[in-house]
Design an enzyme around this catalytic site. Sequence first.
Site, PDB file in Angstrom:
ATOM      1  N   LYS A  40       0.802  -1.201   0.000  1.00 19.58           N
ATOM      2  CA  LYS A  40       0.000   0.000   0.000  1.00 19.58           C
ATOM      3  C   LYS A  40       0.848   1.271   0.000  1.00 19.58           C
ATOM      4  CE  LYS A  40      -4.052  -0.129   1.674  1.00 19.58           C
ATOM      5  NZ  LYS A  40      -4.689  -0.529   0.415  1.00 19.58           N
ATOM      6  N   GLY A  41       1.934   1.280   0.756  1.00 20.53           N
ATOM      7  CA  GLY A  41       2.773   2.465   0.768  1.00 20.53           C
ATOM      8  C   GLY A  41       3.395   2.744  -0.593  1.00 20.53           C
ATOM      9  N   ASN A  43       2.359   1.610  -3.577  1.00 16.76           N
ATOM     10  CA  ASN A  43       1.316   1.967  -4.543  1.00 16.76           C
ATOM     11  C   ASN A  43       0.924   3.430  -4.415  1.00 16.76           C
ATOM     12  OD1 ASN A  43       1.267  -0.728  -5.301  1.00 16.76           O
ATOM     13  ND2 ASN A  43      -0.563  -1.213  -4.122  1.00 16.76           N
ATOM     14  N   ASN A 184     -12.751   1.674   4.072  1.00 19.76           N
ATOM     15  CA  ASN A 184     -13.939   1.201   3.372  1.00 19.76           C
ATOM     16  C   ASN A 184     -14.979   0.844   4.428  1.00 19.76           C
ATOM     17  OD1 ASN A 184     -13.356  -1.432   4.310  1.00 19.76           O
ATOM     18  ND2 ASN A 184     -12.276  -1.972   2.430  1.00 19.76           N
ATOM     19  N   THR A 248      -7.772  -4.668  -7.465  1.00 19.28           N
ATOM     20  CA  THR A 248      -6.565  -4.554  -6.641  1.00 19.28           C
ATOM     21  C   THR A 248      -5.913  -3.193  -6.857  1.00 19.28           C
ATOM     22  OG1 THR A 248      -6.210  -6.915  -7.017  1.00 19.28           O
ATOM     23  CG2 THR A 248      -4.414  -5.685  -6.006  1.00 19.28           C
ATOM     24  N   ASP A 252      -5.661   2.336  -3.147  1.00 21.54           N
ATOM     25  CA  ASP A 252      -4.402   3.078  -3.106  1.00 21.54           C
ATOM     26  C   ASP A 252      -4.412   4.229  -4.108  1.00 21.54           C
ATOM     27  OD1 ASP A 252      -3.457   1.294  -1.183  1.00 21.54           O
ATOM     28  OD2 ASP A 252      -2.667  -0.063  -2.709  1.00 21.54           O
TER      29      ASP A 252
END
Length: 304
Positions: A40-41, A43, A184, A248, A252
């Site tokens: 995640k970081g 992306n 979410n 996917t 992000d």
Amino acid sequence: MARIAVIGSYVVSLTVRVQRRPVMGEALIGDLFDMGPGGKGTNQAIAAARLGAQVDLLACLGDDPFADSAEQLYARESVTTDHVHRISGTNTGVGMVTLLPSGENSIVGHLGANLLLHPHLLQEFEPVIARSDVLMAQLEVPLESVTRALELGRKHRVLTILNPAPGQTLQPDALAHVDVLTPNESETRILLGLPPDDPTPTEDLAGRLLDLGVEAIIVTRGEEGSLIITARGVEAVPPTRVQALDVTGAGDSFNAALAVGLAEGQDLRTAVEQANRAGAFTTTHLGVIDGLPTRAELRDFQST
């Protein structure tokens, strides 16, 4: 140019598409395979850089070939890596993704070196935070480090955005320095120690999070768009409708576009609209990095 500091992860994603989910003990053969960088970081850092921001990343890699690939990727994408650390004796993070034809997915991962991003690394990263417009964080690195980074962001009056994924229950002190929280719907519940399918209305749960000190909550709802929840009330932002191929990385992409918009002075509604478009764009591509839009691509993107 917007300046964004990101504290986060690097994870290599191994994706296989199958026609249905396997049952326990079953082996399925997929019809498509993709291996690509993620986390995640990473992306969010790359997505923000593609949208025109100056991005500094704090992350940890292992001592394997995956780390070599990560460093090459950051160089190509113009992400500043003065604070990307290679940790000997451990592996780089990896995630195994099962992708369905609908674009839905499930992920099993091992965080490896990401778990070694300890708070002492924030000491050298503090000047980077201090000169940034926005600090972004997620939960694929140790929570104590995320909490410390957010404290430093508040100390230096930098806008802080926490994407609380993967979902976990957080104590009030971990949220005390968050300006914008972006869960979410299931993560909204998990944050408060509830089951992910708890029937309490999302708006009510977000109100509890506001009481803990968060300034604004942006709840992402996939095909239903987003909710902006502040002390002034609730505002629904409609989705950008597309035919999704792979969801996917959509979150992000959303978070990065939100951060860039706010760093550039957009109001919250406009920034969320931009973020919805970025997330939708990403779902129309297989693999995360290939699906992160440039500024020009996001400007020209048309929904279906």
